[in-house]
Motif scaffolding. Structure first.
Motif, PDB file in Angstrom:
ATOM      1  N   ASP A  55      -1.345  19.211   6.027  1.00  0.00           N
ATOM      2  CA  ASP A  55      -0.634  18.611   7.125  1.00  0.00           C
ATOM      3  C   ASP A  55      -1.528  18.142   8.048  1.00  0.00           C
ATOM      4  O   ASP A  55      -1.335  17.273   9.143  1.00  0.00           O
ATOM      5  CB  ASP A  55      -0.060  20.008   7.959  1.00  0.00           C
ATOM      6  CG  ASP A  55       1.032  20.577   7.020  1.00  0.00           C
ATOM      7  OD1 ASP A  55       1.643  19.735   6.356  1.00  0.00           O
ATOM      8  OD2 ASP A  55       1.422  21.696   7.370  1.00  0.00           O
ATOM      9  N   LYS A  56      -2.899  18.419   7.835  1.00  0.00           N
ATOM     10  CA  LYS A  56      -4.024  17.666   8.842  1.00  0.00           C
ATOM     11  C   LYS A  56      -5.405  17.865   8.275  1.00  0.00           C
ATOM     12  O   LYS A  56      -5.672  18.769   7.541  1.00  0.00           O
ATOM     13  CB  LYS A  56      -4.184  18.789  10.086  1.00  0.00           C
ATOM     14  CG  LYS A  56      -4.987  18.049  11.218  1.00  0.00           C
ATOM     15  CD  LYS A  56      -5.104  19.146  12.565  1.00  0.00           C
ATOM     16  CE  LYS A  56      -5.993  18.513  13.632  1.00  0.00           C
ATOM     17  NZ  LYS A  56      -5.962  19.462  14.927  1.00  0.00           N
TER      18      LYS A  56
ATOM     19  N   CYS B  74      -6.145  12.906   5.123  1.00  0.00           N
ATOM     20  CA  CYS B  74      -5.582  14.094   4.773  1.00  0.00           C
ATOM     21  C   CYS B  74      -5.509  14.138   3.386  1.00  0.00           C
ATOM     22  O   CYS B  74      -4.666  14.917   2.652  1.00  0.00           O
ATOM     23  CB  CYS B  74      -3.990  14.070   5.268  1.00  0.00           C
ATOM     24  SG  CYS B  74      -4.026  14.079   7.016  1.00  0.00           S
ATOM     25  N   GLY B  75      -6.664  13.792   2.675  1.00  0.00           N
ATOM     26  CA  GLY B  75      -6.804  14.055   1.220  1.00  0.00           C
ATOM     27  C   GLY B  75      -6.147  13.098   0.354  1.00  0.00           C
ATOM     28  O   GLY B  75      -6.034  13.010  -0.938  1.00  0.00           O
TER      29      GLY B  75
ATOM     30  N   ASN C 192      -2.615   9.343  16.211  1.00  0.00           N
ATOM     31  CA  ASN C 192      -3.483  10.450  15.604  1.00  0.00           C
ATOM     32  C   ASN C 192      -2.286  11.394  14.920  1.00  0.00           C
ATOM     33  O   ASN C 192      -2.927  12.561  14.268  1.00  0.00           O
ATOM     34  CB  ASN C 192      -4.288  11.182  16.818  1.00  0.00           C
ATOM     35  CG  ASN C 192      -3.433  12.053  17.605  1.00  0.00           C
ATOM     36  OD1 ASN C 192      -2.158  11.735  17.811  1.00  0.00           O
ATOM     37  ND2 ASN C 192      -4.334  12.595  18.654  1.00  0.00           N
ATOM     38  N   GLU C 193      -1.260  11.016  14.815  1.00  0.00           N
ATOM     39  CA  GLU C 193      -0.173  11.909  14.075  1.00  0.00           C
ATOM     40  C   GLU C 193       1.075  10.835  13.710  1.00  0.00           C
ATOM     41  O   GLU C 193       1.232  10.115  14.240  1.00  0.00           O
ATOM     42  CB  GLU C 193       0.183  13.293  14.686  1.00  0.00           C
ATOM     43  CG  GLU C 193       0.884  12.828  16.209  1.00  0.00           C
ATOM     44  CD  GLU C 193       1.415  14.122  16.988  1.00  0.00           C
ATOM     45  OE1 GLU C 193       0.944  15.048  16.409  1.00  0.00           O
ATOM     46  OE2 GLU C 193       2.214  13.867  17.783  1.00  0.00           O
ATOM     47  N   GLY C 194       1.843  11.419  12.784  1.00  0.00           N
ATOM     48  CA  GLY C 194       2.818  10.772  12.428  1.00  0.00           C
ATOM     49  C   GLY C 194       3.289  11.242  10.860  1.00  0.00           C
ATOM     50  O   GLY C 194       2.679  11.988  10.217  1.00  0.00           O
TER      51      GLY C 194
ATOM     52  N   SER D 138      -9.368  13.764  13.301  1.00  0.00           N
ATOM     53  CA  SER D 138      -8.565  14.169  12.398  1.00  0.00           C
ATOM     54  C   SER D 138      -7.213  13.422  12.690  1.00  0.00           C
ATOM     55  O   SER D 138      -6.987  13.128  13.723  1.00  0.00           O
ATOM     56  CB  SER D 138      -8.363  15.735  12.204  1.00  0.00           C
ATOM     57  OG  SER D 138      -7.877  16.158  13.247  1.00  0.00           O
ATOM     58  N   PHE D 139      -6.439  13.756  11.604  1.00  0.00           N
ATOM     59  CA  PHE D 139      -4.855  13.064  11.401  1.00  0.00           C
ATOM     60  C   PHE D 139      -3.915  14.116  11.265  1.00  0.00           C
ATOM     61  O   PHE D 139      -4.169  14.907  10.347  1.00  0.00           O
ATOM     62  CB  PHE D 139      -4.957  11.867  10.587  1.00  0.00           C
ATOM     63  CG  PHE D 139      -3.148  11.312  10.909  1.00  0.00           C
ATOM     64  CD1 PHE D 139      -3.008  10.239  11.695  1.00  0.00           C
ATOM     65  CD2 PHE D 139      -2.342  11.580   9.759  1.00  0.00           C
ATOM     66  CE1 PHE D 139      -1.760   9.868  11.786  1.00  0.00           C
ATOM     67  CE2 PHE D 139      -1.086  11.082   9.986  1.00  0.00           C
ATOM     68  CZ  PHE D 139      -0.980  10.220  10.775  1.00  0.00           C
ATOM     69  N   LYS D 140      -2.888  14.444  11.943  1.00  0.00           N
ATOM     70  CA  LYS D 140      -1.870  15.422  11.659  1.00  0.00           C
ATOM     71  C   LYS D 140      -0.746  14.628  11.211  1.00  0.00           C
ATOM     72  O   LYS D 140      -0.048  13.681  11.715  1.00  0.00           O
ATOM     73  CB  LYS D 140      -1.475  15.993  12.845  1.00  0.00           C
ATOM     74  CG  LYS D 140      -0.401  17.073  12.847  1.00  0.00           C
ATOM     75  CD  LYS D 140      -0.016  17.828  14.203  1.00  0.00           C
ATOM     76  CE  LYS D 140       0.979  18.840  13.926  1.00  0.00           C
ATOM     77  NZ  LYS D 140       1.307  19.613  15.208  1.00  0.00           N
ATOM     78  N   LEU D 141      -0.195  15.186   9.890  1.00  0.00           N
ATOM     79  CA  LEU D 141       0.678  14.665   9.031  1.00  0.00           C
ATOM     80  C   LEU D 141       2.022  15.340   9.510  1.00  0.00           C
ATOM     81  O   LEU D 141       2.240  16.730   9.076  1.00  0.00           O
ATOM     82  CB  LEU D 141       0.639  14.557   7.750  1.00  0.00           C
ATOM     83  CG  LEU D 141       1.686  14.066   6.850  1.00  0.00           C
ATOM     84  CD1 LEU D 141       1.470  12.446   7.092  1.00  0.00           C
ATOM     85  CD2 LEU D 141       1.496  14.315   5.291  1.00  0.00           C
TER      86      LEU D 141
END
Length: 924
Positions: free
Chosen positions: A70-71, A44-45, A16-18, A89-92
């Protein structure tokens, strides 16, 4: 129609992040029915559809792109469900910077880590300034969020090589849990590294101290000797001796090293020569390389080498270079001649022509190779056209060519001639049948095959010729580089000057094409001196309209192909004139052939009469004309750019006269059939029409027709022609755009009416004259006298015989055509009443009984044929009665009435045909 699916729903993502390009697995519901159903995927768009791999309706694998946010949510869009939603959601994360000695799966640009603050001129390797761990203690990464550190130290960096390096940020990020003692150790390590750097700078000086001192001592000794020479004088003898020793030593050295020095000079010369050969081997090897590349066809390599040699040695004064450069020019001149020969060689593709022109231009060939190529191509096309004509003319004299023609409805068309449609069969009931094979074999005229071959040749060659000229005009034959811009301008200038010459070339090709076709199809349209050059065909018989229609279609397709090249219309106008002349000739020939066909229709008359009293002849005539007009439909229709075929007055007049001639020849055919002697009628082919109500009538008893019956059939056909056929034909003429239809119809109708009247008078003469001639002998048979006769006992036999003869005429006419009965009977009655009136008026006097007998017979005849009386016959009967004495008593009148009733009653069966009900039935 299937029910719409639910929108996609993303319920999970792993991880879920990366950082960017992290491979993630998306899980959820309704994620599409297949790879083609997935039309959108954003994380994230950022659009990640390019890397998406659809696994199932609940699983998608992709890589995260370089998003700005970022998210953010994971949005999936499908064709079946539309735009979806996400519950996760995903966190960049931002990627960590990789040190010089850190392991990495990707290549890292080392220059990004170069410290610009260091002095690179000191000779210290940059890598020595960038230790991975400057403090020399173990690094312990903290758990402080990167975002918080950026907020705490705005505009700063933890990279010690950066200009905005922040020591506090570095310590918090890498040594947040390090003990104080370890930090002290780190300070000691930093000091050692600083001292080591300074000592490294002095090491270079320490290593060269001995050399420095030796040089210093030597300089000091030289300086002291120079000062001593200035103050002390050396004895002359000592100096002389010293010079002698030096000279002997020099001579001895020269003797000892003479051979060595000679070998050294020779070696130096050889070395210098080899250096020159090696340095300028390009020029020395160029002649041989040019020959090899020419043999391989690598003309581009030759041209590039020549341009290079020309720029280096074109103006050299060195004799060796000039000699070799002259060899290069000799071979280049031979290459120019070779390329020019290849350029003018035919046949050749447009690509090769452009290539050779570009080569010759790059080699600075004299003249204008492009224009020479255009001229050679023009002459070659003309030669091909004339050779094509000569070969087909010779072949026409030798043998014929056969082509298999398939039905127009078939999908198989072996050649362009296969577009030629078959002649439609004329059908009318069972009397005109013709079979149609699956494939007909035609003998194609040589002229038709020649026109196809000629037009195909021009259409295949002229486009390249035209495109070559367009390339010559716009300068695209040359490279669009700065060096070649002058060539392009010269080319455009030459094209403007030669525009009229090229226009004449195109016109010459068009004129040759048109005149060759005219010589094959319209030789009479050529001038007297052109027949030998463009003609020479053996015209055994003129082409049929069917073949001319095919030729017109072929020329039209060629014209469309040439128009598509954007050739100016004024150059193609001569082809339009040819098409117009071919169309006119096709119409004339088709009408002439129709004329001949209709002229032979008399041979197809079978004399089988239908219920309307008609034979198949009028229908065959109408169908023949309709088929001819239908075959001319494509000829009469105007294609874009074509003029109406009837725009010329002469054409209108010729077509009008031919149309009138066609109508007239059919009328003559009818007259020929109706007036043909009995012995000339072939009755072997006659058949019985079972639909006729008079199956056992006299017309079919012995399968032979009398002259009177043929006249009646002809009259019936004339009547149908006047009321239906000619009007239908006039409508078809107007439908196909014929001019002067009113004149055609008027003249034809007048001629038809004249024939009808002649045939009618002939038939009346055949039938009425015997009846009229039998009246007078019958009246006076047995020495009958109007002055001395008995009391009337009834109608005498002569009148009954006349009525029977009239009934026979009625039966004959009724058998052929019911519609002709009133017309024929009226004329017969007129002739009989006129004769009877004449006979009554010739009697000098009547007795009472004679007057009563005459009135009985006149009234009996008049009352019997009352439905066929005309004003003329009524007048004749009236005159006959006026010539008789009036009845004086009622007894005579009563006797007259009784005798009339008795006559009508006794001959009721015979007189049925004269009843009004019968006539009404006939008219219906």
């Amino acid at each position: 129609m299937s029910r719409a699916r639910q929108p996609p729903l993303v319920t999970g993502i792993s991880p879920n992040e990366g950082i960017s390009w992290t491979k993630v697995t998306i899980r959820g519901e309704n994620l599409g029915t297949g790879p083609t159903d997935l039309i959108g995927l954003t994380i994230c768009g950022h659009n990640c559809l390019l890397t998406a791999e659809w696994m199932s309706a609940s699983k998608i694998v992709c890589r995260v792109g370089q998003a700005k946010n970022d998210k953010g949510d994971i949005i999936v869009t499908t064709k079946s469900g539309g735009k979806g939603t996400s519950t996760v959601s995903f966190k960049l994360l931002k990627p960590e910077k990789i040190g010089i000695l850190d392991q990495s799966a990707v290549w890292v640009d080392e220059m990004n880590y170069y410290d610009m603050r260091t002095d690179r001129n000191k000779g210290i390797p940059p890598l020595s300034l960038r230790p991975a761990n400057p403090l020399g203690i173990e690094i312990d990464k903290g758990r402080f969020p990167q975002k918080d550190l950026e907020a705490l130290f705005p505009g700063m960096s933890a990279d010690f090589t950066s200009e905005n390096f922040s020591a506090a940020w570095y310590l918090i990020e890498n040594h947040s849990t390090t003990s104080f003692d370890q930090l002290k150790t780190a300070v000691v390590n930093l000091k050692k590294q600083a001292n080591k750097k300074n000592e490294g700078s002095l090491a270079y000086v320490k290593g060269g101290l001995s050399t420095f001192f030796e040089a210093q001592d030597a300089l000091s000794a030289i300086h002291q000797k120079l000062e001593a020479d200035g103050t002390e004088k050396v004895e002359g003898s000592m100096t002389q001796k010293l010079e002698n020793v030096l000279n002997r030593a020099s001579n001895t050295a020269d003797t000892l090293f003479q051979e060595v020095l000679g070998r050294k000079d020779k070696a130096d010369s050889t070395r210098n020569a080899l250096n020159v050969l090696q340095r300028f081997k390009f020029l020395f090897n160029l002649p041989l390389n040019i020959e090899r590349n020419i043999q391989k066809g690598d003309y581009d390599v030759v041209i590039n080498d020549y341009e290079k040699a020309k720029s280096l040695f074109g103006k050299t004064e060195v004799q060796v270079f000039k000699k070799y450069y002259a060899e290069v020019e000799t071979r280049i001149e031979a290459l120019r001649e070779l390329l020019l020969d290849k350029l003018l060689e035919t046949p050749s593709t447009l690509h090769d022509q452009k290539r050779y022109i570009r080569y010759l231009s790059d080699l600075h060939a004299p003249g204008d190779p492009a224009w020479q190529c255009i001229g050679a191509q023009h002459q070659w096309i003309l030669q091909l056209m004339h050779n094509c004509k000569e070969s087909y003319v010779k072949e026409q004299k030798g043998k014929d060519i056969f082509f298999t023609m398939l039905d127009l409805d078939s999908d198989v068309r072996p050649s362009p001639i296969g577009h030629l449609s078959q002649t439609a069969s004329l059908k009318r009931g069972s009397s005109f049948q013709s079979g149609r094979d699956d494939a007909w074999r035609y003998k194609a005229p040589q002229q038709v095959v020649f026109v196809e071959k000629l037009t195909k040749l021009v259409v295949s060659q002229l486009p390249n010729f035209w495109k070559l000229w367009i390339s010559y005009v716009n300068g695209s034959l040359f490279s669009e580089t700065a060096e070649k811009s002058g060539q392009m301008e010269r080319s455009k200038k030459n094209a403007r000057q030669r525009q009229n010459d090229f226009k004449k070339m195109i016109q010459e090709v068009m004129h040759s094409l048109v005149k060759l076709i005219r010589g094959a199809l319209l030789p009479f349209s050529l001038r007297e001196g052109e027949s030998r050059q463009y003609g020479g065909w053996e015209m055994k018989s003129e082409l049929s309209g069917q073949w001319l229609t095919h030729v017109i279609q072929t020329v039209r397709l060629s014209s469309e192909s040439l128009t598509a090249l954007e050739i100016p219309n004024d150059m193609l106008q001569i082809i339009q004139d040819l098409i117009l002349d071919l169309r006119v000739r096709c119409i004339i020939v088709t009408l002439q052939h129709t004329f001949c066909h209709i002229k032979r229709l008399a041979e197809k008359e079978d004399w089988v009469v239908d219920n309307e009293g008609l034979t198949s002849l009028p229908s065959q005539f109408e169908q023949c004309i309709i088929h001819s007009l239908q075959s001319l439909k494509t000829v009469l229709d105007c294609k874009p750019g074509e003029a109406s075929v009837f725009q010329q007055q002469k054409t209108q007049e010729d077509v009008c006269q031919l149309s009138i001639g066609i109508m007239q020849v059919f009328i003559d055919c009818l007259e020929q059939l109706s007036t043909k002697p009995d012995g000339d009628i072939d009755t072997a082919h006659l058949s019985v029409d079972v639909s006729s109500p008079d199956l056992f009538g006299s017309i079919h008893e012995d399968l032979s027709l009398s002259s009177e019956q043929r006249l009646l059939i002809a009259l019936s056909n004339c009547r149908y022609l006047e009321r239906h056929t000619f009007l239908n034909i006039a409508e078809h003429f107007e439908k196909h755009g014929f001019q002067g239809v009113e004149k055609i119809t008027q003249v034809s109708m007048e001629s038809l009416k004249e024939l009808d009247q002649r045939l009618f008078e002939m038939y009346i003469e055949f039938k009425a004259d015997p009846i009229v001639g039998s009246l007078e002998p019958g009246i006076y048979a047995g020495y009958f006298d109007w002055k001395d006769c008995l009391v009337p006992a009834g109608v005498r036999n002569y009148l009954k015989e006349a009525l029977v003869n009239i009934i026979a005429v009625h039966a004959e006419v009724f058998t052929i055509s019911k519609d002709l009965v009133p017309r024929v009977m009226s004329r017969v009655i007129e002739a009989v009443s006129e004769e009877l009136s004449r006979l009554m008026q010739c009697v000098s006097s009547f007795s009472k009984n004679g007057a009563l007998q005459a009135r009985l017979e006149i009234c009996a005849l008049r009352d019997t044929v009352a439905i066929y009386l005309t004003p003329e016959s009524n007048s004749s009967f009236k005159q006959a009665l006026e010539a008789l004495p009036q009845l004086s008593s009622g007894t005579d009148k009563k006797l007259l009435e009784e005798l009339l009733n008795k006559f009508k009653s006794s001959m009721h069966l015979q007189l049925t045909c004269f009843q009004a009900s019968s006539t009404a039935m006939m008219k219906t």
